[in-house]
Design an enzyme around this catalytic site. Structure first.
Site, PDB file in Angstrom:
ATOM      1  N   TYR A  53       0.411  67.009 113.774  1.00 41.29           N
ATOM      2  CA  TYR A  53       0.298  65.700 113.113  1.00 41.29           C
ATOM      3  C   TYR A  53      -0.819  65.767 112.082  1.00 41.29           C
ATOM      4  O   TYR A  53      -1.884  66.311 112.356  1.00 41.29           O
ATOM      5  CB  TYR A  53      -0.007  64.591 114.135  1.00 41.29           C
ATOM      6  N   GLU A  55      -1.506  62.975 109.387  1.00 45.09           N
ATOM      7  CA  GLU A  55      -1.566  61.820 108.482  1.00 45.09           C
ATOM      8  C   GLU A  55      -2.788  61.932 107.557  1.00 45.09           C
ATOM      9  O   GLU A  55      -3.882  62.280 108.019  1.00 45.09           O
ATOM     10  CB  GLU A  55      -1.685  60.505 109.269  1.00 45.09           C
ATOM     11  N   ASP A 199      13.919  60.265  87.842  1.00 46.80           N
ATOM     12  CA  ASP A 199      14.365  60.835  89.116  1.00 46.80           C
ATOM     13  C   ASP A 199      15.182  62.074  88.752  1.00 46.80           C
ATOM     14  O   ASP A 199      16.316  61.959  88.289  1.00 46.80           O
ATOM     15  CB  ASP A 199      15.214  59.807  89.861  1.00 46.80           C
ATOM     16  N   THR A 225      14.224  65.326  94.797  1.00 50.37           N
ATOM     17  CA  THR A 225      14.450  65.951  96.098  1.00 50.37           C
ATOM     18  C   THR A 225      14.195  67.439  95.895  1.00 50.37           C
ATOM     19  O   THR A 225      14.118  67.936  94.772  1.00 50.37           O
ATOM     20  CB  THR A 225      15.893  65.734  96.602  1.00 50.37           C
ATOM     21  N   LYS A 228      18.289  70.440  96.255  1.00 48.39           N
ATOM     22  CA  LYS A 228      19.512  70.567  95.455  1.00 48.39           C
ATOM     23  C   LYS A 228      19.392  71.825  94.578  1.00 48.39           C
ATOM     24  O   LYS A 228      19.295  72.909  95.129  1.00 48.39           O
ATOM     25  CB  LYS A 228      19.732  69.288  94.639  1.00 48.39           C
ATOM     26  N   ARG A 234      15.260  70.464 102.840  1.00 47.89           N
ATOM     27  CA  ARG A 234      15.642  69.064 102.648  1.00 47.89           C
ATOM     28  C   ARG A 234      14.366  68.215 102.602  1.00 47.89           C
ATOM     29  O   ARG A 234      13.613  68.178 103.592  1.00 47.89           O
ATOM     30  CB  ARG A 234      16.518  68.659 103.832  1.00 47.89           C
TER      31      ARG A 234
HETATM   32  N1  DSN Z   1      23.575  62.454  98.110  1.00 47.54           N
HETATM   33  C1  DSN Z   1      23.052  62.903  96.854  1.00 47.54           C
HETATM   34  C2  DSN Z   1      24.116  63.400  95.953  1.00 47.54           C
HETATM   35  O1  DSN Z   1      25.103  63.904  96.457  1.00 47.54           O
HETATM   36  O2  DSN Z   1      23.977  63.323  94.746  1.00 47.54           O
HETATM   37  C3  DSN Z   1      22.225  61.883  96.173  1.00 47.54           C
HETATM   38  O3  DSN Z   1      21.252  61.445  97.026  1.00 47.54           O
END
Ligand code: DSN
Length: 416
Positions: A53, A55, A199, A225, A228, A234
């Site tokens: 932990y 924080e 974003d 994120t 991707k 993730r």
């Molecule tokens: N689920 C993602 C996508 O497939 O683009 C976006 O958060």
């Protein structure tokens, strides 16, 4: 990866993992937001750093014993700064929507006006969907693609901004295949005194790989994120100008989250280390070449690609308009032969979200497996064969065999 301890202790979970390994190995993955992480990233995610932990932030934690965790988080931060030329980075966001929530909460008050790309045109839930926190808490003014070109019309964005005087302009997408004009967004925001928020969840890897323009030098705040095109674990992160560092950090913790996931942050450091290597630039370049080849191969077979092509890793196909097949039918048919895609609304879609006109395709995952342009031709051929024979079970079974034979030629990292 082998899982001898799970096999010995929990056969049910072991078998689920093995079946998913088989699905990934034998299938063609075209979901634009998915990828395969390296073994090194998998190992960091499976490490004992999950036991802690912590924080707070490096050097200022609410729990003891964080001297080493601080080093892991700082390493991820320093590498992200280098990758994106960012002044300040927070690597703690657990995923994209919590990251975006933290940005809204840092910069806005409930009710404030935000300009966001309409979800049914390629935006994201957290950019203002009425059922999402963004649409419920803030006044969202959507901007759209132009009907004739299916490309965002920056003059129209400017007109809307001048009329509506938003407090923040959000630029980003989850289903848009064209370059974003970051500089113009910033110029428009400056004219109306709005914050700029990008974003880049979808294209972050292509930006880190130096194939697409980076908004970080122009924008106040940028979220992404990490799983991707960036090919990490993730999770998510927020980058911002130094003057927003304190409000962003406070908004992530304690504003939105409690303890960070330290094993994931170490895996982010590993992934960013990989992305800093020249081979990642080659990977990013190939992702785009593959997407452009897949788009043109489908166009040659009569499939209409939204906006006529792609500048990045993804494309939208107007299946209903060009082949009278709905997105839902296509998703089901392609799943049956081992090709993973997702149904998707297209700009100005006459159909509904659960059975839209389009599908979205992307090449980050296949490119990680080593596919090149010639392989994209094979993928287009297999997709077309399945879709054109969607009522013929025997034919679909034979396409499934071909998909498997093709996929097995390209190893998936982390799967024996
Ligand atoms: N689920 C993602 C996508 O497939 O683009 C976006 O958060």
């Amino acid at each position: 990866m082998n899982y001898p301890n799970i096999q010995a202790e929990d056969l049910a979970v072991y078998e689920i993992i093995k079946r998913e390994e088989q699905r990934q190995k034998e299938g063609i993955e075209l979901i634009a937001s998915e990828n395969y992480v390296s073994r090194a990233v998998l190992e960091a995610m499976g490490s004992v750093l999950t036991n802690k932990y912590s924080e707070g932030y490096p050097g200022k934690r609410y729990y003891g014993g964080n001297e080493i965790i601080d080093q892991a988080e700082s390493l991820a931060v320093e590498r992200a700064k280098q990758l994106f030329e960012a002044e300040h980075v927070n690597v703690q966001p657990l995923s994209g929507s919590p990251a975006n929530l933290a940005v809204y909460m840092a910069l806005l008050n409930p009710g404030d006006k935000v300009l966001g790309f309409s979800l049914d045109q390629g935006g994201h839930l957290s950019h203002g969907h009425p059922l999402n926190f963004s649409g419920k808490l803030y006044t969202i003014i959507p901007y759209f693609a132009k009907k004739e070109t299916e490309i965002i019309d920056m003059d129209e964005v400017e007109e809307i901004a001048l009329r509506e005087k938003p407090k923040m302009i959000l630029a980003g997408f989850s289903a848009y295949s064209r370059n974003m004009d970051w500089k113009r967004f910033k110029e428009i925001a400056d004219k109306v005194g709005a914050f700029t928020f990008a974003d880049i969840a979808h294209a972050a890897g292509l930006i880190a790989g130096k194939q697409l323009e980076n908004p970080v030098p122009y924008f106040d705040v940028v979220s992404t994120t990490t799983h991707k095109t960036l090919r990490g674990p993730r999770g998510a992160m927020i980058m911002c100008k130094e003057k927003f560092a304190s409000v962003i950090d406070k908004s992530v913790f304690p504003g939105v989250q409690g303890g960070p996931h330290d094993h994931i942050n170490a895996a982010k450091a590993v992934a960013y280390g990989e992305a800093l290597k020249p081979s990642f630039q080659e990977y990013s370049k190939q992702v785009i070449k593959n997407a452009q080849k897949l788009a043109s191969a489908l166009q040659e077979k009569g499939y209409r690609i939204i906006s006529g092509g792609t500048d990045n890793h993804l494309m939208l196909v107007d299946l209903f308009g060009s082949k009278q097949i709905t997105g839902k039918e296509a998703e089901k048919c392609l799943e049956q032969v081992g090709i993973s895609i997702n149904k998707n609304m297209i700009p100005f879609d006459p159909r509904k979200p659960l059975d839209p006109s389009g599908i979205r395709l992307g090449t980050p995952a296949l490119t990680t497996r080593g596919c090149k342009e010639a392989d994209m031709q094979t993928v287009a051929d297999l997709m077309d064969e399945a879709l054109m024979n969607r009522a013929d079970e025997t034919k679909l079974a034979s396409v499934k065999d071909k998909v498997k034979a093709f996929a097995l030629k390209f190893p998936v990292p982390g799967i024996e």
